[in-house]
Design an enzyme around this catalytic site. Structure first.
Site, mmCIF file in Angstrom:
data_model
loop_
_atom_site.group_PDB
_atom_site.id
_atom_site.type_symbol
_atom_site.label_atom_id
_atom_site.label_comp_id
_atom_site.label_asym_id
_atom_site.label_seq_id
_atom_site.Cartn_x
_atom_site.Cartn_y
_atom_site.Cartn_z
ATOM 1 N N GLU A 88 -18.322 19.540 -16.399
ATOM 2 C CA GLU A 88 -17.245 20.093 -15.602
ATOM 3 C C GLU A 88 -17.169 20.708 -14.297
ATOM 4 O O GLU A 88 -18.451 21.271 -14.058
ATOM 5 C CB GLU A 88 -16.552 21.384 -16.508
ATOM 6 C CG GLU A 88 -16.107 20.547 -18.040
ATOM 7 C CD GLU A 88 -15.218 21.465 -18.907
ATOM 8 O OE1 GLU A 88 -14.946 22.570 -18.440
ATOM 9 O OE2 GLU A 88 -14.975 21.300 -19.955
ATOM 10 N N HIS A 109 -9.755 23.068 -13.370
ATOM 11 C CA HIS A 109 -11.185 22.485 -13.846
ATOM 12 C C HIS A 109 -10.953 21.201 -14.350
ATOM 13 O O HIS A 109 -9.819 21.064 -14.783
ATOM 14 C CB HIS A 109 -11.817 23.739 -14.740
ATOM 15 C CG HIS A 109 -11.232 23.904 -16.293
ATOM 16 N ND1 HIS A 109 -10.067 24.626 -16.399
ATOM 17 C CD2 HIS A 109 -11.691 23.469 -17.298
ATOM 18 C CE1 HIS A 109 -9.712 24.705 -17.679
ATOM 19 N NE2 HIS A 109 -10.864 23.896 -18.309
ATOM 20 N N HIS A 123 -11.785 18.439 -17.671
ATOM 21 C CA HIS A 123 -12.201 18.116 -19.016
ATOM 22 C C HIS A 123 -12.574 16.668 -19.045
ATOM 23 O O HIS A 123 -12.120 15.855 -18.578
ATOM 24 C CB HIS A 123 -10.983 18.596 -19.862
ATOM 25 C CG HIS A 123 -10.846 19.827 -20.436
ATOM 26 N ND1 HIS A 123 -9.837 20.057 -21.377
ATOM 27 C CD2 HIS A 123 -11.316 21.158 -19.913
ATOM 28 C CE1 HIS A 123 -10.164 21.265 -21.748
ATOM 29 N NE2 HIS A 123 -10.961 22.047 -20.856
ATOM 30 N N ASP A 168 -9.910 28.574 -22.881
ATOM 31 C CA ASP A 168 -8.994 28.154 -21.676
ATOM 32 C C ASP A 168 -7.640 29.184 -21.628
ATOM 33 O O ASP A 168 -7.607 30.014 -20.707
ATOM 34 C CB ASP A 168 -8.567 26.632 -21.408
ATOM 35 C CG ASP A 168 -9.482 25.560 -21.217
ATOM 36 O OD1 ASP A 168 -10.402 25.996 -20.662
ATOM 37 O OD2 ASP A 168 -9.188 24.643 -21.446
#
Length: 158
Positions: free
Chosen positions: A38, A100, A102, A113
């Site tokens: 990630e 970010h 996934h 999250d």
């Protein structure tokens, strides 16, 4: 994959536009292979009433913690860039939120999250909601998260 640059909140009261360079940063960090970790960073841009222009996404630094299913942004590097942009723009360019990746085609936020977004939004000095973006392999998930209550989910504008 083609990420759309313009997005509208579910109530159509808030519009977002991502710069080409921001979308390119997202594309460069898509978790395309099984070994990709990630990635993430800050979203910087300007506010125009209820609308936002996202002009820059910081990239992962050597201090960030990156794993297949976890990204933890460390303040070093990201905050220096945000402060430099804010200073150079005389306060016009500001920290709008975070992004970010996934490792999934169509991403959805995890419980972690959501709790992190709520924590970040509650501590904002300007009391504005936090812009949260998850970059998947084929799509983006975008939400504007207030300090309390339900956020607004965004959809692409054709």
């Amino acid at each position: 994959m083609q990420f759309m640059s313009s997005w509208a909140a579910d109530d159509n009261r808030t519009l977002l536009h991502f710069s080409k360079s921001t979308l390119e940063t997202f594309r460069q960090h898509v978790q395309a292979s099984d070994s990709d970790c990630e990635a993430g960073g800050l979203l910087l841009g300007s506010v125009h009433g209820t609308h936002m222009l996202i002009e820059h996404a910081t990239v992962p630094t050597a201090w960030d913690k990156r794993f297949r299913y976890l990204f933890e942004r460390m303040p070093f590097g990201h905050e220096a860039i945000a402060l430099a942009r804010w200073t150079a723009s005389q306060g016009t360019i500001r920290h709008l939120g975070e992004w970010h990746t996934h490792p999934e085609d169509n991403p959805n936020p995890s419980g972690l999250d959501r709790s992190e977004w709520n924590r970040l939004s509650a501590k904002r000095r300007d009391k504005r909601p936090t812009l949260a973006v998850i970059v998947g392999r084929n799509a983006l998930y975008i939400e504007l998260v207030p300090g309390s209550g339900q956020g607004s989910v965004f959809s692409p504008v054709e």
